[in-house]
Design a protein around this motif. Structure first.
Motif, PDB file in Angstrom:
ATOM      1  N   LEU A 172       7.439  -9.241  -0.948  1.00 37.08           N
ATOM      2  CA  LEU A 172       7.623  -9.267  -2.399  1.00 37.08           C
ATOM      3  C   LEU A 172       6.421  -8.648  -3.098  1.00 37.08           C
ATOM      4  CD1 LEU A 172       9.118 -12.853  -2.823  1.00 37.08           C
ATOM      5  CD2 LEU A 172      10.301 -10.725  -3.345  1.00 37.08           C
ATOM      6  N   ASN A 173       5.242  -8.917  -2.568  1.00 37.18           N
ATOM      7  CA  ASN A 173       4.021  -8.396  -3.181  1.00 37.18           C
ATOM      8  C   ASN A 173       3.882  -6.894  -3.012  1.00 37.18           C
ATOM      9  OD1 ASN A 173       3.151 -10.861  -4.092  1.00 37.18           O
ATOM     10  ND2 ASN A 173       1.820 -11.268  -2.350  1.00 37.18           N
ATOM     11  N   THR A 174       4.162  -6.399  -1.805  1.00 34.82           N
ATOM     12  CA  THR A 174       3.897  -4.996  -1.516  1.00 34.82           C
ATOM     13  C   THR A 174       5.055  -4.084  -1.887  1.00 34.82           C
ATOM     14  OG1 THR A 174       4.640  -5.305   0.772  1.00 34.82           O
ATOM     15  CG2 THR A 174       2.290  -5.548   0.330  1.00 34.82           C
ATOM     16  N   SER A 175       6.289  -4.541  -1.669  1.00 37.97           N
ATOM     17  CA  SER A 175       7.449  -3.696  -1.941  1.00 37.97           C
ATOM     18  C   SER A 175       7.927  -3.810  -3.372  1.00 37.97           C
ATOM     19  CB  SER A 175       8.599  -4.050  -0.992  1.00 37.97           C
ATOM     20  OG  SER A 175       8.226  -3.830   0.345  1.00 37.97           O
ATOM     21  N   LEU A 176       7.731  -4.969  -3.968  1.00 40.56           N
ATOM     22  CA  LEU A 176       8.211  -5.224  -5.325  1.00 40.56           C
ATOM     23  C   LEU A 176       7.039  -5.697  -6.160  1.00 40.56           C
ATOM     24  CD1 LEU A 176      11.410  -7.191  -4.313  1.00 40.56           C
ATOM     25  CD2 LEU A 176      11.271  -4.784  -4.874  1.00 40.56           C
ATOM     26  N   GLY A 177       6.243  -4.758  -6.649  1.00 42.82           N
ATOM     27  CA  GLY A 177       5.007  -5.105  -7.334  1.00 42.82           C
ATOM     28  C   GLY A 177       5.185  -6.042  -8.500  1.00 42.82           C
ATOM     29  N   THR A 236       8.198   0.713   2.821  1.00 40.33           N
ATOM     30  CA  THR A 236       6.743   0.877   2.827  1.00 40.33           C
ATOM     31  C   THR A 236       6.234   1.481   1.542  1.00 40.33           C
ATOM     32  OG1 THR A 236       6.844   3.093   3.787  1.00 40.33           O
ATOM     33  CG2 THR A 236       6.801   1.222   5.315  1.00 40.33           C
ATOM     34  N   THR A 237       7.132   2.060   0.739  1.00 42.97           N
ATOM     35  CA  THR A 237       6.659   2.733  -0.459  1.00 42.97           C
ATOM     36  C   THR A 237       6.603   1.830  -1.651  1.00 42.97           C
ATOM     37  OG1 THR A 237       8.897   3.416  -1.038  1.00 42.97           O
ATOM     38  CG2 THR A 237       7.614   4.924   0.339  1.00 42.97           C
ATOM     39  N   GLY A 238       7.470   0.783  -1.662  1.00 44.83           N
ATOM     40  CA  GLY A 238       7.484  -0.115  -2.803  1.00 44.83           C
ATOM     41  C   GLY A 238       7.935   0.576  -4.053  1.00 44.83           C
ATOM     42  N   PRO A 286      -2.202  -5.956  -4.027  1.00 46.12           N
ATOM     43  CA  PRO A 286      -1.766  -7.309  -3.702  1.00 46.12           C
ATOM     44  C   PRO A 286      -2.943  -8.214  -3.422  1.00 46.12           C
ATOM     45  CG  PRO A 286      -0.498  -5.660  -2.500  1.00 46.12           C
ATOM     46  CD  PRO A 286      -1.644  -4.949  -3.164  1.00 46.12           C
ATOM     47  N   ARG A 287      -2.804  -9.469  -3.789  1.00 49.41           N
ATOM     48  CA  ARG A 287      -3.867 -10.429  -3.543  1.00 49.41           C
ATOM     49  C   ARG A 287      -4.062 -10.624  -2.051  1.00 49.41           C
ATOM     50  NH1 ARG A 287      -2.348 -15.422  -7.291  1.00 49.41           N
ATOM     51  NH2 ARG A 287      -0.419 -14.346  -7.681  1.00 49.41           N
ATOM     52  N   SER A 288      -5.290 -10.823  -1.631  1.00 47.13           N
ATOM     53  CA  SER A 288      -5.593 -10.904  -0.212  1.00 47.13           C
ATOM     54  C   SER A 288      -5.678 -12.341   0.275  1.00 47.13           C
ATOM     55  CB  SER A 288      -6.922 -10.190   0.086  1.00 47.13           C
ATOM     56  OG  SER A 288      -7.975 -10.794  -0.658  1.00 47.13           O
TER      57      SER A 288
END
Length: 227
Positions: free
Chosen positions: A30-35, A203-205, A217-219
């Protein structure tokens, strides 16, 4: 159900349609693909998952890898729960995917819908894109009229901010025009002709440039056991 929670349910179902996942992996997607979902927390995601399970759209399964279970036992934690889409959940997601009402044109919902265009039929994609363009053209007209009325009362910085907002909307309208032209020509985003929706590149989001720029994205890596 609030609009935002409805968007989250839609996105969760769409991601799980691709493959089963445990909660932490799902949140990372959700974080990486759907900002647009970067602000969501585990406190929001897990109640959503529980609701989808209660509705019969997901089922919970224990992690299948033996090493996962052993590691969890040694760490004193339960094994991860994997969420899998049911046949009813897939049918429900396909119903949501076919909807082209006004909610599909709003900022956050459109971003989520666009992220799953690879799973959406061309006629639905066209209606959503044209609806989004119409919505933005209306917004642009209102912004222009407001700027004309208030220009003399604005200081230079406020005026520049208003212009920046209008330029952002104009850029998106141009982008939508290009997408609509490609769809009408029967081309996917890589310019090749196709009759079936292209497989989503997770992978592109791609979310139509709507997620906030400059963010990463938060780490943080909280405990990923299910509750």
């Amino acid at each position: 159900m609030s609009r935002r929670s409805g968007i989250l349910e839609f996105a969760v179902l769409g991601l799980l349609r691709e493959s089963p996942m445990h909660g932490y992996e799902l949140r990372k997607r959700l974080n990486t693909s759907l900002g647009v979902f970067r602000a969501f927390s585990y406190g929001t995601l897990y109640p959503c998952l529980k609701t989808l399970v209660a509705n019969g759209w997901l089922i919970e399964e224990p992690g299948s890898a033996p090493e996962d279970a052993l590691a969890a036992s040694l760490a004193g934690r339960r094994a991860k729960i994997v969420y899998r889409l049911t046949a009813e959940g897939k049918e429900h997601f396909e119903q949501l995917l076919s909807q082209t009402g006004p909610d599909a044109y709003e900022d956050e919902h459109f971003a989520a819908r666009f992220a799953f265009f690879g799973q959406t039929s061309r006629d639905v994609r066209m209606r959503v894109l044209e609806g989004r363009r119409s919505r933005l053209e209306e917004r642009l007209e209102k912004m222009s009229a407001s700027l004309t009325r208030t220009r003399e009362r604005l200081d230079d910085y406020t005026l520049e901010l208003q212009r920046h907002g209008m330029e952002s909307v104009e850029r998106e309208v141009r982008w939508l025009n290009e997408l609509i032209e490609s769809e009408r020509a029967g081309r996917d985003l890589r310019g090749s002709a196709t009759e079936e929706p292209a497989q989503q590149d997770t992978t592109t989001g791609a979310t139509g440039g709507l997620p906030r720029s400059g963010e990463t994205p938060r780490s943080d890596t909280p405990d990923d056991t299910a509750t």
